[in-house]
Design an enzyme around this catalytic site. Structure first.
Site, PDB file in Angstrom:
ATOM      1  N   LEU A 132      48.065  25.462  34.999  1.00  0.00           N
ATOM      2  CA  LEU A 132      47.723  24.464  35.178  1.00  0.00           C
ATOM      3  C   LEU A 132      46.710  23.525  34.849  1.00  0.00           C
ATOM      4  CD1 LEU A 132      46.823  22.495  38.323  1.00  0.00           C
ATOM      5  CD2 LEU A 132      44.642  24.515  38.745  1.00  0.00           C
ATOM      6  N   GLU A 134      44.403  23.051  30.710  1.00  0.00           N
ATOM      7  CA  GLU A 134      44.808  22.115  29.559  1.00  0.00           C
ATOM      8  C   GLU A 134      43.170  21.793  28.722  1.00  0.00           C
ATOM      9  OE1 GLU A 134      46.625  18.292  30.455  1.00  0.00           O
ATOM     10  OE2 GLU A 134      48.025  18.926  31.637  1.00  0.00           O
ATOM     11  N   PRO A 135      43.420  22.132  27.603  1.00  0.00           N
ATOM     12  CA  PRO A 135      42.324  21.583  27.056  1.00  0.00           C
ATOM     13  C   PRO A 135      41.246  20.813  27.149  1.00  0.00           C
ATOM     14  CG  PRO A 135      44.117  21.737  25.044  1.00  0.00           C
ATOM     15  CD  PRO A 135      44.379  21.840  26.856  1.00  0.00           C
ATOM     16  N   TRP A 163      45.292  28.542  28.541  1.00  0.00           N
ATOM     17  CA  TRP A 163      44.395  29.838  29.258  1.00  0.00           C
ATOM     18  C   TRP A 163      45.752  29.488  30.250  1.00  0.00           C
ATOM     19  CZ3 TRP A 163      40.461  30.827  26.610  1.00  0.00           C
ATOM     20  CH2 TRP A 163      38.999  29.597  26.821  1.00  0.00           C
ATOM     21  N   ASP A 245      43.578  27.449  47.683  1.00  0.00           N
ATOM     22  CA  ASP A 245      43.234  28.546  47.915  1.00  0.00           C
ATOM     23  C   ASP A 245      43.476  29.840  49.023  1.00  0.00           C
ATOM     24  OD1 ASP A 245      40.967  27.037  49.854  1.00  0.00           O
ATOM     25  OD2 ASP A 245      42.471  26.917  52.135  1.00  0.00           O
ATOM     26  N   ARG A 273      22.545  63.071  35.675  1.00  0.00           N
ATOM     27  CA  ARG A 273      21.740  63.097  34.025  1.00  0.00           C
ATOM     28  C   ARG A 273      20.638  63.626  34.477  1.00  0.00           C
ATOM     29  NH1 ARG A 273      21.062  62.773  28.581  1.00  0.00           N
ATOM     30  NH2 ARG A 273      19.606  61.882  27.931  1.00  0.00           N
ATOM     31  N   GLN A 284      12.067  56.942  41.802  1.00  0.00           N
ATOM     32  CA  GLN A 284      12.347  55.624  43.043  1.00  0.00           C
ATOM     33  C   GLN A 284      12.972  54.530  41.874  1.00  0.00           C
ATOM     34  OE1 GLN A 284       8.403  55.556  44.843  1.00  0.00           O
ATOM     35  NE2 GLN A 284       8.906  57.444  46.532  1.00  0.00           N
ATOM     36  N   GLY A 344      22.434  54.111  30.482  1.00  0.00           N
ATOM     37  CA  GLY A 344      21.813  54.486  28.979  1.00  0.00           C
ATOM     38  C   GLY A 344      22.756  53.729  27.464  1.00  0.00           C
ATOM     39  N   GLU A 368      39.487  29.747  38.318  1.00  0.00           N
ATOM     40  CA  GLU A 368      40.068  29.725  40.082  1.00  0.00           C
ATOM     41  C   GLU A 368      38.685  28.516  40.179  1.00  0.00           C
ATOM     42  OE1 GLU A 368      42.559  31.965  42.502  1.00  0.00           O
ATOM     43  OE2 GLU A 368      42.459  33.382  40.208  1.00  0.00           O
TER      44      GLU A 368
HETATM   45  C1  LIG Z   1      41.014  34.859  31.719  1.00  0.00           C
HETATM   46  C2  LIG Z   1      41.074  33.407  32.029  1.00  0.00           C
HETATM   47  C3  LIG Z   1      41.882  33.480  32.188  1.00  0.00           C
HETATM   48  C4  LIG Z   1      42.875  32.180  32.793  1.00  0.00           C
HETATM   49  N1  LIG Z   1      44.248  32.329  33.161  1.00  0.00           N
HETATM   50  C5  LIG Z   1      44.696  30.841  34.122  1.00  0.00           C
HETATM   51  C6  LIG Z   1      45.692  30.674  34.670  1.00  0.00           C
HETATM   52  O1  LIG Z   1      46.528  31.784  34.402  1.00  0.00           O
HETATM   53  N2  LIG Z   1      45.856  29.472  34.937  1.00  0.00           N
HETATM   54  C7  LIG Z   1      45.510  28.474  34.433  1.00  0.00           C
HETATM   55  O2  LIG Z   1      45.508  27.614  35.335  1.00  0.00           O
HETATM   56  N3  LIG Z   1      43.756  28.559  34.129  1.00  0.00           N
HETATM   57  C8  LIG Z   1      43.562  29.686  33.732  1.00  0.00           C
HETATM   58  N4  LIG Z   1      42.175  29.607  33.534  1.00  0.00           N
HETATM   59  C9  LIG Z   1      41.108  28.137  33.639  1.00  0.00           C
HETATM   60  C10 LIG Z   1      40.754  28.788  34.135  1.00  0.00           C
HETATM   61  O3  LIG Z   1      40.927  28.675  35.368  1.00  0.00           O
HETATM   62  C11 LIG Z   1      39.768  27.833  33.891  1.00  0.00           C
HETATM   63  O4  LIG Z   1      38.641  27.595  32.962  1.00  0.00           O
HETATM   64  C12 LIG Z   1      37.939  26.994  34.563  1.00  0.00           C
HETATM   65  O5  LIG Z   1      38.761  25.977  35.470  1.00  0.00           O
HETATM   66  C13 LIG Z   1      37.010  26.172  34.210  1.00  0.00           C
HETATM   67  O6  LIG Z   1      37.670  25.524  32.961  1.00  0.00           O
HETATM   68  P1  LIG Z   1      37.371  25.249  31.556  1.00  0.00           P
HETATM   69  O7  LIG Z   1      37.009  26.179  31.013  1.00  0.00           O
HETATM   70  O8  LIG Z   1      37.933  24.221  30.977  1.00  0.00           O
HETATM   71  O9  LIG Z   1      35.258  24.716  31.016  1.00  0.00           O
HETATM   72  P2  LIG Z   1      35.022  23.550  32.069  1.00  0.00           P
HETATM   73  O10 LIG Z   1      35.755  23.084  32.679  1.00  0.00           O
HETATM   74  O11 LIG Z   1      34.779  22.820  30.703  1.00  0.00           O
HETATM   75  O12 LIG Z   1      33.811  24.306  31.749  1.00  0.00           O
HETATM   76  C14 LIG Z   1      32.597  24.602  31.991  1.00  0.00           C
HETATM   77  C15 LIG Z   1      31.037  25.057  32.762  1.00  0.00           C
HETATM   78  O13 LIG Z   1      30.802  23.925  33.030  1.00  0.00           O
HETATM   79  C16 LIG Z   1      30.056  24.459  34.487  1.00  0.00           C
HETATM   80  N5  LIG Z   1      31.063  23.177  35.526  1.00  0.00           N
HETATM   81  C17 LIG Z   1      31.212  23.105  36.378  1.00  0.00           C
HETATM   82  N6  LIG Z   1      31.912  22.007  36.845  1.00  0.00           N
HETATM   83  C18 LIG Z   1      30.646  21.540  37.056  1.00  0.00           C
HETATM   84  C19 LIG Z   1      29.970  20.952  38.014  1.00  0.00           C
HETATM   85  N7  LIG Z   1      30.571  19.712  38.208  1.00  0.00           N
HETATM   86  N8  LIG Z   1      28.713  20.644  37.734  1.00  0.00           N
HETATM   87  C20 LIG Z   1      28.024  21.434  36.671  1.00  0.00           C
HETATM   88  N9  LIG Z   1      28.692  22.500  36.093  1.00  0.00           N
HETATM   89  C21 LIG Z   1      29.199  22.530  36.078  1.00  0.00           C
HETATM   90  C22 LIG Z   1      30.447  25.735  34.592  1.00  0.00           C
HETATM   91  O14 LIG Z   1      29.581  27.081  34.482  1.00  0.00           O
HETATM   92  C23 LIG Z   1      32.038  26.114  33.841  1.00  0.00           C
HETATM   93  O15 LIG Z   1      32.224  27.216  33.850  1.00  0.00           O
HETATM   94  C24 LIG Z   1      42.478  31.378  32.721  1.00  0.00           C
HETATM   95  C25 LIG Z   1      40.508  31.485  32.738  1.00  0.00           C
HETATM   96  C26 LIG Z   1      40.092  32.226  32.238  1.00  0.00           C
HETATM   97  C27 LIG Z   1      38.908  32.593  31.247  1.00  0.00           C
END
Ligand SMILES: Cc1cc2nc3c(=O)[nH]c(=O)nc-3n(C[C@H](O)[C@H](O)[C@H](O)COP(=O)(O)OP(=O)(O)OC[C@H]3O[C@@H](n4cnc5c(N)ncnc54)[C@H](O)[C@@H]3O)c2cc1C
Length: 388
Positions: A132, A134-135, A163, A245, A273, A284, A344, A368
Site C-alpha cells: 500500500l 509509497e515514498p 516499506w 480494520d 540481581r 520500593q 542495567g 498500520e
Molecule cells: C517495519 C515497517 C514495516 C512496514 N510494512 C508495510 C507493509 O507491509 N505494507 C505497507 O503498505 N506499508 C508498510 N509499512 C509502511 C507504514 O505503514 C508507514 O511507514 C506508515 O503508514 C507511516 O507512513 P510514513 O512512513 O510515510 O510516515 P509519514 O506518513 O510521513 O508520517 C510521519 C509521522 O507523522 C506523524 N503523523 C502522521 N499523520 C499525522 C497527522 N495527521 N497529524 C500529526 N502527525 C501525523 C506520525 O508520527 C508519523 O509517524 C511499514 C513500515 C515499517 C516501518
C-alpha cells in the site's frame, strides 16, 4: 508460559484458551531463539513451520480454502500474535504477514482468487505481502501515485511501493494503485501481482533496527489480468481499510506479547540481581516500576481483547481497535524501556532479550496507522457521536 490468568477473562471461549496453550508449547519448540543473520531464510522457514503446525489456518478465512473458520476469528489471531511475539518477533511477523498479505482476498476476493491463493497461504506454501505505502503516500494513503491503466482485459501497472514487508520473499503481492474512476480515495483498485510478473522488481532491500524482510518495489508496464483485481474497480481503498480494520487489533496483541516478555525478563532480573546486600526487587523503587509495568500490560490487554471480542460479535470496532493499537504499542514501549533499565548495562548488550525487544517494538507505533493517526480516528469518532 508466563502469567496466563487473563485467559480466564470472559472474552474467551474454551477453544481460545486451548489454542493459546497449545501454541505456547509449539512456539517453545519451534519459534524461540535469536533471528540470526539470514532473516529471509529464517522467515521462510518460520512460514513453512507455522503452516505445517496448522497455525496459519487462522490467518485466512473460509473453511473450504483450508482456514480454521469461515471468517477470521479476531480473538484467535490476537492470541496467536501475542503468544508468538512473546517467543520471537520474527515468528509473529511471519504469521501476521500471511494474514495481512492475503486479507484482501479473504474479505473481497473472487471464488477463483480464493481457491488459487488461500489454501497455499494457509499451509505455508505461498508467502504473501500487502503493498500500500509509497515514498510520498504513507499516513496519507490517498496521495498514492502508482497507476493502473486498463488495456483490454489487462491492467497495466506502473509505479513504486516502499516499506513492503516480505518484499523479496513473497510469492504474491496485493498491490493498490490509482485506477482513475474518481479523484482521491475513490479511484484506487487492488490487484494480486505474482512475484514472477514481468516488469515487477525488488528495487531495494531496506535494513531496519529489528531485521525483517522489507523492500521497495517497482512496477514497470506490469500487465495484470483483470481477473486478478480484488473487488470492483475503484473500490481498492475500501478493500485496504477493511483489511487493516481486521488486523489493527492484532498489532496491539503483538505489542502485548513483547511487553509480557519484557515483564518476565524484568521480574527475573528483579528477583536474581544481587545488590546492596539484597536483590533489586527488595527496593520500593523497583516495586513501583514493576507495578506500573504490570498495570500498563493489563490495561492494554483489556483494550485489545475488548476490541477483538466486539469484532467477533459483529460490532464495528473502528474506535476500539484504534484505542487498543495506540495504548498497547505506546504502553509496550514504556514497559520494555523499564525492563531495559532493570537489566542495567546488560539491558543494552546486543542480543539480550530486552535489547531485542527494545528494537522490535519501535516500528509498531508507526505502521498500520501511526499513533497520531489512531488519535485522529478516536477523536473524530467521538466528535461525530457528539454531533449526533
Ligand atoms: C517495519 C515497517 C514495516 C512496514 N510494512 C508495510 C507493509 O507491509 N505494507 C505497507 O503498505 N506499508 C508498510 N509499512 C509502511 C507504514 O505503514 C508507514 O511507514 C506508515 O503508514 C507511516 O507512513 P510514513 O512512513 O510515510 O510516515 P509519514 O506518513 O510521513 O508520517 C510521519 C509521522 O507523522 C506523524 N503523523 C502522521 N499523520 C499525522 C497527522 N495527521 N497529524 C500529526 N502527525 C501525523 C506520525 O508520527 C508519523 O509517524 C511499514 C513500515 C515499517 C516501518
Amino acid at each position: 508460559m508466563s502469567d496466563t490468568r487473563y485467559l480466564d477473562w470472559p472474552f474467551f471461549e474454551p477453544c481460545h484458551v486451548t489454542l493459546a496453550r497449545e501454541l505456547d508449547e509449539w512456539a517453545t519448540q519451534h519459534a524461540s531463539g535469536s533471528h540470526g543473520s539470514d532473516v529471509d531464510a529464517q522467515c521462510i522457514a518460520l512460514v513453512r513451520a507455522l503452516g505445517q503446525g496448522g497455525w496459519l489456518r487462522h490467518a485466512v478465512g473460509g473453511v473450504a480454502y483450508g482456514a480454521a473458520s469461515d471468517t477470521i476469528d479476531a480473538r484467535a489471531i490476537c492470541l496467536i500474535r501475542e503468544t508468538l511475539a512473546r517467543h520471537s518477533g520474527l515468528a509473529d511477523f511471519a504469521f501476521a504477514m500471511q494474514g495481512l498479505g492475503s486479507g484482501a482476498i479473504t474479505l473481497d476476493g473472487s471464488l477463483d482468487q480464493k481457491q488459487r491463493y488461500l489454501p497455499r497461504v494457509a499451509n505455508g506454501e505461498a508467502i504473501s505481502a500487502f503493498a500500500l505505502s509509497e515514498p510520498d503516500a504513507g499516513s496519507d494513503v490517498a496521495a498514492m501515485a502508482s497507476a493502473a491503466h486498463i488495456d483490454g482485459d489487462h491492467a497495466v501497472l506502473n509505479g513504486e511501493k516502499t516499506w513492503i514487508s516480505n518484499g523479496g520473499i513473497a510469492d504474491f503481492y496485493v498491490v493498490f494503485a490509482r485506477s482513475g474512476e474518481a479523484p482521491g480515495a475513490r479511484g484506487i483498485s487492488a490487484f494480486i501481482v505474482d512475484a514472477n510478473t514481468p516488469g515487477f522488481e525488488i528495487a531495494e532491500r531496506i535494513e531496519v533496527i529489528a531485521p525483517h524482510p522489507l523492500a521497495r518495489l517497482t512496477f514497470t508496464d506490469c500487465r495484470i489480468p483483470l481477473a486478478q483485481r480484488i473487488g470492483a474497480a475503484g473500490e481498492g481503498f475500501k478493500v485496504a481499510m477493511r483489511t487493516l480494520d481486521v488486523f489493527r487489533t492484532s498489532v496491539a496483541a503483538a505489542s502485548l506479547g513483547f511487553a509480557r516478555r519484557a515483564m518476565d525478563e524484568g521480574l527475573h532480573r528483579a528477583t536474581t540481581r544481587k545488590m546492596f546486600k539484597g536483590v533489586l526487587g527488595d527496593f520500593q523503587l523497583t516495586q513501583a516500576k514493576l507495578a506500573t509495568m504490570a498495570t500498563t500490560i493489563d490495561s492494554a490487554a483489556l483494550l485489545t481483547y475488548r476490541a477483538a471480542w466486539m469484532r467477533d460479535q459483529g460490532h464495528n470496532v473502528t474506535r476500539e481497535a484504534a484505542m487498543a493499537k495506540m495504548a498497547a504499542t505506546e504502553g509496550a514501549q514504556q514497559v520494555i524501556d523499564a525492563a531495559v533499565q532493570l537489566w542495567g548495562g546488560l539491558g543494552v548488550v546486543s542480543g539480550q532479550p530486552v535489547e531485542v525487544l527494545y528494537r522490535e517494538i519501535r516500528a509498531l507505533r508507526i505502521y498500520e496507522g501511526a499513533t497520531e493517526v489512531q488519535q485522529l480516528i478516536i477523536g473524530r469518532d467521538l466528535l461525530r457521536e457528539a454531533a449526533g
